[in-house]
Design an enzyme around this catalytic site. Structure first.
Site, PDB file in Angstrom:
ATOM      1  N   PHE A 189     -32.357 -11.226  -3.107  1.00 39.76           N
ATOM      2  CA  PHE A 189     -32.438  -9.795  -3.479  1.00 39.76           C
ATOM      3  C   PHE A 189     -33.840  -9.386  -3.890  1.00 39.76           C
ATOM      4  O   PHE A 189     -34.044  -8.623  -4.823  1.00 39.76           O
ATOM      5  CB  PHE A 189     -31.378  -9.453  -4.546  1.00 39.76           C
ATOM      6  CG  PHE A 189     -30.028  -9.258  -3.904  1.00 39.76           C
ATOM      7  CD1 PHE A 189     -29.355 -10.345  -3.371  1.00 39.76           C
ATOM      8  CD2 PHE A 189     -29.474  -8.002  -3.768  1.00 39.76           C
ATOM      9  CE1 PHE A 189     -28.142 -10.182  -2.711  1.00 39.76           C
ATOM     10  CE2 PHE A 189     -28.257  -7.823  -3.108  1.00 39.76           C
ATOM     11  CZ  PHE A 189     -27.601  -8.922  -2.587  1.00 39.76           C
ATOM     12  N   LEU A 190     -34.807  -9.932  -3.162  1.00 34.00           N
ATOM     13  CA  LEU A 190     -36.201  -9.525  -3.352  1.00 34.00           C
ATOM     14  C   LEU A 190     -36.746  -8.993  -2.030  1.00 34.00           C
ATOM     15  O   LEU A 190     -37.927  -9.115  -1.753  1.00 34.00           O
ATOM     16  CB  LEU A 190     -37.048 -10.704  -3.835  1.00 34.00           C
ATOM     17  CG  LEU A 190     -36.822 -11.143  -5.284  1.00 34.00           C
ATOM     18  CD1 LEU A 190     -37.739 -12.317  -5.630  1.00 34.00           C
ATOM     19  CD2 LEU A 190     -37.061  -9.991  -6.260  1.00 34.00           C
ATOM     20  N   ASP A 224       0.867  -1.178   0.000  1.00 28.89           N
ATOM     21  CA  ASP A 224       0.000   0.000   0.000  1.00 28.89           C
ATOM     22  C   ASP A 224       0.904   1.228   0.000  1.00 28.89           C
ATOM     23  O   ASP A 224       2.070   1.152   0.389  1.00 28.89           O
ATOM     24  CB  ASP A 224      -0.920   0.006   1.239  1.00 28.89           C
ATOM     25  CG  ASP A 224      -2.152   0.870   1.016  1.00 28.89           C
ATOM     26  OD1 ASP A 224      -3.232   0.311   0.753  1.00 28.89           O
ATOM     27  OD2 ASP A 224      -2.026   2.124   1.072  1.00 28.89           O
ATOM     28  N   CYS A 258     -20.851  -0.010  -3.684  1.00 33.70           N
ATOM     29  CA  CYS A 258     -20.789  -0.781  -4.933  1.00 33.70           C
ATOM     30  C   CYS A 258     -21.982  -0.559  -5.850  1.00 33.70           C
ATOM     31  O   CYS A 258     -21.812  -0.102  -6.978  1.00 33.70           O
ATOM     32  CB  CYS A 258     -20.656  -2.256  -4.610  1.00 33.70           C
ATOM     33  SG  CYS A 258     -19.240  -2.591  -3.565  1.00 33.70           S
TER      34      CYS A 258
HETATM   35  C1  UGA Z   1     -22.493  -5.937  -3.353  1.00 35.44           C
HETATM   36  C2  UGA Z   1     -22.714  -7.326  -3.996  1.00 35.44           C
HETATM   37  O1  UGA Z   1     -23.702  -8.049  -3.258  1.00 35.44           O
HETATM   38  C3  UGA Z   1     -21.416  -8.126  -4.034  1.00 35.44           C
HETATM   39  O2  UGA Z   1     -21.617  -9.351  -4.730  1.00 35.44           O
HETATM   40  C4  UGA Z   1     -20.354  -7.306  -4.761  1.00 35.44           C
HETATM   41  O3  UGA Z   1     -19.109  -7.976  -4.823  1.00 35.44           O
HETATM   42  C5  UGA Z   1     -20.159  -6.000  -4.037  1.00 35.44           C
HETATM   43  O4  UGA Z   1     -21.410  -5.282  -4.032  1.00 35.44           O
HETATM   44  C6  UGA Z   1     -19.076  -5.220  -4.748  1.00 35.44           C
HETATM   45  O5  UGA Z   1     -19.272  -4.861  -5.918  1.00 35.44           O
HETATM   46  O6  UGA Z   1     -17.970  -5.091  -4.193  1.00 35.44           O
HETATM   47  P1  UGA Z   1     -22.447  -4.977  -0.861  1.00 35.44           P
HETATM   48  O7  UGA Z   1     -22.489  -3.623  -1.499  1.00 35.44           O
HETATM   49  O8  UGA Z   1     -21.449  -5.217   0.204  1.00 35.44           O
HETATM   50  O9  UGA Z   1     -22.178  -6.118  -2.000  1.00 35.44           O
HETATM   51  O10 UGA Z   1     -23.858  -5.234  -0.207  1.00 35.44           O
HETATM   52  P2  UGA Z   1     -25.189  -6.096  -0.493  1.00 35.44           P
HETATM   53  O11 UGA Z   1     -25.343  -7.061   0.598  1.00 35.44           O
HETATM   54  O12 UGA Z   1     -25.251  -6.599  -1.861  1.00 35.44           O
HETATM   55  O13 UGA Z   1     -26.299  -4.954  -0.295  1.00 35.44           O
HETATM   56  C7  UGA Z   1     -26.321  -3.771  -1.099  1.00 35.44           C
HETATM   57  C8  UGA Z   1     -27.514  -2.919  -0.730  1.00 35.44           C
HETATM   58  O14 UGA Z   1     -28.723  -3.521  -1.207  1.00 35.44           O
HETATM   59  C9  UGA Z   1     -27.727  -2.714   0.766  1.00 35.44           C
HETATM   60  O15 UGA Z   1     -28.080  -1.368   1.002  1.00 35.44           O
HETATM   61  C10 UGA Z   1     -28.870  -3.645   1.119  1.00 35.44           C
HETATM   62  O16 UGA Z   1     -29.608  -3.208   2.218  1.00 35.44           O
HETATM   63  C11 UGA Z   1     -29.696  -3.576  -0.169  1.00 35.44           C
HETATM   64  N1  UGA Z   1     -30.556  -4.752  -0.382  1.00 35.44           N
HETATM   65  C12 UGA Z   1     -30.014  -5.974  -0.615  1.00 35.44           C
HETATM   66  C13 UGA Z   1     -31.940  -4.590  -0.400  1.00 35.44           C
HETATM   67  O17 UGA Z   1     -32.472  -3.469  -0.207  1.00 35.44           O
HETATM   68  N2  UGA Z   1     -32.729  -5.676  -0.643  1.00 35.44           N
HETATM   69  C14 UGA Z   1     -32.205  -6.922  -0.883  1.00 35.44           C
HETATM   70  O18 UGA Z   1     -33.000  -7.861  -1.109  1.00 35.44           O
HETATM   71  C15 UGA Z   1     -30.814  -7.072  -0.861  1.00 35.44           C
END
Ligand code: UGA
Length: 446
Positions: free
Chosen positions: A249-250, A35, A260
């Site tokens: 994711f529903l 880093d 992300c």
């Molecule tokens: C996301 C992806 O899930 C990972 O696969 C990916 O590698 C990562 O981005 C990245 O590009 O580095 P992350 O951002 O850590 O991961 O979080 P998630 O768990 O996917 O949630 C993202 C957002 O969606 C959160 O605000 C969560 O509350 C929301 N969400 C998720 C919903 O509102 N509903 C759902 O059913 C699922």
């Protein structure tokens, strides 16, 4: 791979870099992490972890014999056969990904005796690999191998995602490089998708954009459920059992956030736009998400009338539980809208970096402190500490016992029995619309 494992260089000791380093070390490889921030390297050398990710400190500690940390890129290029680029690619003002961190690494690569493989883990626009290859050729480094192996790690469960992924993606210009990179993941039971570099880059962006699309879709279904009397949770269950759709994711809520989805959806839309294609669907996904974050305001007004002078407890600041990350969190939009309406905002979160929350909001040490005297409590993040929110203690502490559940965390019947007015997302038959008048007595069934 030799029985000793390969030697891998990781460039960037951020969240992706450290999780990747720890997991590759755990697979038996020797890993050197570089880093440019001296304080970060000092911390790591002292056995401290500069980021929050459950299980990561233990994994780094367990593999410390195979891990080393440095400020010098040449330490990696002298010893490693694989160089993973894990630098940040934040959004720019225009919505494109900022690749300055990637170019800084490419420009710094010294002339080498050996043919090592450079692997992009950072999320980059499709076409970046081709540009990196041209830049390397222009510098006389065209003999280096290049591959793209994007990460699919979710914050809070990143180690599990690395060790038990649905798939591993490896795109390369030379198939032999791809196979060598694929072999680094030996020990992980998952299909490997070997493809060209641009396709690997696109798989990452398209996966995140599709997941975000599912969330915006179910959020719109929830909004329609609210006016038609259907229950989005039952709808999602019924849809998800169709194997062509699947259950993930529903979960309807207050909108997606984090470092992300918002960035990658916009970056893909920009990437298409820069190439002359208008990605109409993604414009809607983004707009639906922005509006979803604001819908809580309408729900508060429905119960309380004008929000000026009202006190609202914002419970949960991070974009999801099990992280301290507040980037693009719904709490930020909600908090600033509330302040703009003249409400008093009390905020609570068990992990978030509270100093970076909105100026003007009062940060509280406990849920009880946040809700004391409040006219409403809004669940923004589904922290486990909030599962018992509808308690007698909270009821008597609030000026007006109203809970707006932005994550459908609570059981509506239980909340109602505990005497609270309750509103949630897309479960209209199971919400109660109390007057918003000040309470006169303790918990009571409606
Ligand atoms: C996301 C992806 O899930 C990972 O696969 C990916 O590698 C990562 O981005 C990245 O590009 O580095 P992350 O951002 O850590 O991961 O979080 P998630 O768990 O996917 O949630 C993202 C957002 O969606 C959160 O605000 C969560 O509350 C929301 N969400 C998720 C919903 O509102 N509903 C759902 O059913 C699922």
């Amino acid at each position: 791979m030799s029985s000793e494992g390969e030697t891998i260089g990781i460039i960037g000791a951020g969240w992706v870099g450290l999780v990747t380093a720890a997991c590759f070390a755990d697979l038996g490889h020797r890993v050197i992490v570089r880093d440019i921030l001296p304080e970060r390297i000092e911390l790591l050398r002292a056995g401290k972890v500069p980021i929050y990710e459950p299980g990561l400190p233990e994994l780094l500690e367990r593999n410390k014999e195979r891990l080393s940390y440095t400020l010098e890129l040449t330490e990696l290029t002298d010893e490693a056969d694989f160089l993973f680029i894990c630098v940040g690619t934040p959004p720019t003002y225009s919505g494109d990904a900022d690749l300055s961190g990637v170019w800084a690494v490419v420009d710094e690569l010294p002339p080498l005796e050996r043919r090592l493989v450079v692997i992009m883990k950072s999320t980059v626009p499709a076409g970046t690999g081709e540009k990196v290859r041209s830049a390397l050729e222009a510098r006389g480094l065209g003999y280096l191998g290049y591959a793209s192996s994007p990460e699919f790690l979710a914050e809070g469960r990143a180690i599990e995602d690395f060790v038990h992924p649905d798939r591993i993606v490896v795109g390369s210009f030379d198939p032999a490089d791809g196979k060598r990179v694929g072999a680094l993941y030996a020990g992980i039971d998952a299909p490997i998708v070997y493809c060209d570099v641009a396709s690997a880059e696109m798989i990452k962006l398209a996966s995140n954009a599709f997941l975000a699309t599912r969330i915006s879709f179910i959020n719109e279904i929830a909004n329609v459920c609210e006016v038609t009397g259907a229950d989005v949770e039952q709808v999602a269950k019924g849809m998800g059992l169709d194997r062509r759709i699947g259950p993930h994711f529903l979960h309807a809520g207050i909108g997606y956030g984090g470092s992300c989805f918002p960035k990658d959806v916009t970056a893909l839309k920009q990437l298409a736009g820069n190439s002359g294609y208008h990605f109409q669907l993604l414009s809607s996904v983004i707009e639906v998400n922005e509006l979803q974050k604001r819908r809580v305001i309408g729900k508060l007004e429905k119960h309380l009338g004008a929000l000026a002078g009202k006190t609202v407890a914002v419970l949960g600041l991070t974009f999801k539980p099990d992280t301290n990350d507040m980037r693009e969190a719904a709490s930020i939009v909600l908090g600033s809208r509330l302040l703009a309406e003249g409400a008093e905002v009390r905020a609570w979160d068990p992990l978030a970096d509270r100093d970076s929350y909105l100026r003007g909001a009062r940060i509280c040490d406990s849920v009880l402190e946040a809700v004391t005297g409040a006219d409403a409590a809004v669940i923004v993040t589904e922290w486990k500490e909030l599962r018992e929110l509808a308690s007698e203690k909270v009821h008597s502490a609030m000026r007006n016992p109203l809970i707006i559940d932005g994550r459908n965390l609570l059981d509506p019947d239980q909340v109602r029995v505990a005497g609270f007015a309750y509103d949630c997302v897309g479960r209209p038959g199971r919400s109660s619309t109390a007057s918003g008048q000040a309470k006169t007595s303790g918990p009571q069934a409606e």
